[in-house]
Design an enzyme around this catalytic site. Structure first.
Site, PDB file in Angstrom:
ATOM      1  N   HIS A   1      45.340 -43.438  80.678  1.00  3.26           N
ATOM      2  CA  HIS A   1      45.900 -43.042  79.449  1.00  3.26           C
ATOM      3  C   HIS A   1      47.332 -43.162  79.751  1.00  3.26           C
ATOM      4  O   HIS A   1      48.053 -43.115  80.839  1.00  3.26           O
ATOM      5  CB  HIS A   1      45.373 -41.734  79.185  1.00  3.26           C
ATOM      6  CG  HIS A   1      45.569 -40.674  79.885  1.00  3.26           C
ATOM      7  ND1 HIS A   1      46.745 -40.102  79.990  1.00  3.26           N
ATOM      8  CD2 HIS A   1      44.766 -40.058  81.067  1.00  3.26           C
ATOM      9  CE1 HIS A   1      46.576 -38.970  81.103  1.00  3.26           C
ATOM     10  NE2 HIS A   1      45.484 -39.173  81.280  1.00  3.26           N
TER      11      HIS A   1
ATOM     12  N   GLU B   1      37.832 -37.271  82.625  1.00  2.00           N
ATOM     13  CA  GLU B   1      38.632 -37.029  83.770  1.00  2.00           C
ATOM     14  C   GLU B   1      37.472 -35.955  84.533  1.00  2.00           C
ATOM     15  O   GLU B   1      36.570 -35.414  83.845  1.00  2.00           O
ATOM     16  CB  GLU B   1      39.784 -36.202  83.579  1.00  2.00           C
ATOM     17  CG  GLU B   1      40.485 -35.814  84.813  1.00  2.00           C
ATOM     18  CD  GLU B   1      40.874 -36.943  85.676  1.00  2.00           C
ATOM     19  OE1 GLU B   1      39.867 -37.508  86.387  1.00  2.00           O
ATOM     20  OE2 GLU B   1      42.332 -37.452  85.821  1.00  2.00           O
TER      21      GLU B   1
END
Length: 195
Positions: A7, A81
């Site tokens: 990201h 994550e």
């Protein structure tokens, strides 16, 4: 082919704070990076797009979808994550002090309620394999996060790259070939679109 993308930058990246599974959005620089990676991938022929369900990954994927004319982004919690447990929100520097081997602790207990490296590697490997099995012959992009992407790179390269060795840049692209149920690294940490 799989395009695995980290990201864009967040304010917490900039401040060097541990994000983990906290839902932190892109900052101004991160939005710019998302547009840059989207332009870079526009003519790659990506047909399917997946994202972690956390905002910073989804917003990066949304920019790619718009540029590539993709109508659907499939979100998945297994693409999230690593959970850093009690250490989320703390400075990254404190992570090294509290858990010196946090990025090399394969086979040992994770402290402070952090997810073990094996656990995140297994969940990402399983999900990416499912995605590629469902998408035979297609180019697929997945937007996820640095720590978890690195565990996958570690798996594919037998520890030559990835966790503990590779510092993935925001919106970097790492590509893989999936063929005959085997993974092969093609490009690593490509961030030429940011230069």
């Amino acid at each position: 082919m799989l395009y695995l993308i980290r990201h864009g930058q967040t304010e917490w990246n900039k401040k060097k704070l541990i994000q983990g599974q906290r839902n932190i959005g892109l900052d101004e620089q991160g939005m710019k990076q998302a547009q840059q990676v989207a332009r870079f991938l526009k003519n790659e022929g990506i047909e399917k797009l997946y994202s972690s369900d956390l905002t910073r990954a989804y917003d990066t994927a949304a920019a790619i979808a718009t540029a590539s004319g993709i109508n659907n982004i499939e979100t998945c919690e297994r693409l999230r994550e690593r959970s850093f447990g009690q250490l989320e929100g703390k400075p990254v520097a404190s992570l090294r002090d509290l858990v010196p081997n946090y990025d090399t602790n394969w086979g040992s207990e994770a402290l402070y309620d952090m997810e073990a490296l094996e656990v995140i590697q297994e969940r990402l490997l399983k999900r990416l394999t499912e995605i590629m099995e469902e998408s035979k012959g297609r180019k697929v992009a997945v937007v996820s996060h640095g720590a978890i992407i690195n565990t996958f790179i570690h798996y594919v390269t037998n520890g030559e790259h990835g966790t503990g060795k590779t510092a993935l840049q925001n919106t970097s692209i790492t590509t893989f070939i999936y063929e005959d149920q085997k993974w092969k690294l093609q490009t690593l940490n490509n961030h030429s679109h940011l230069i």
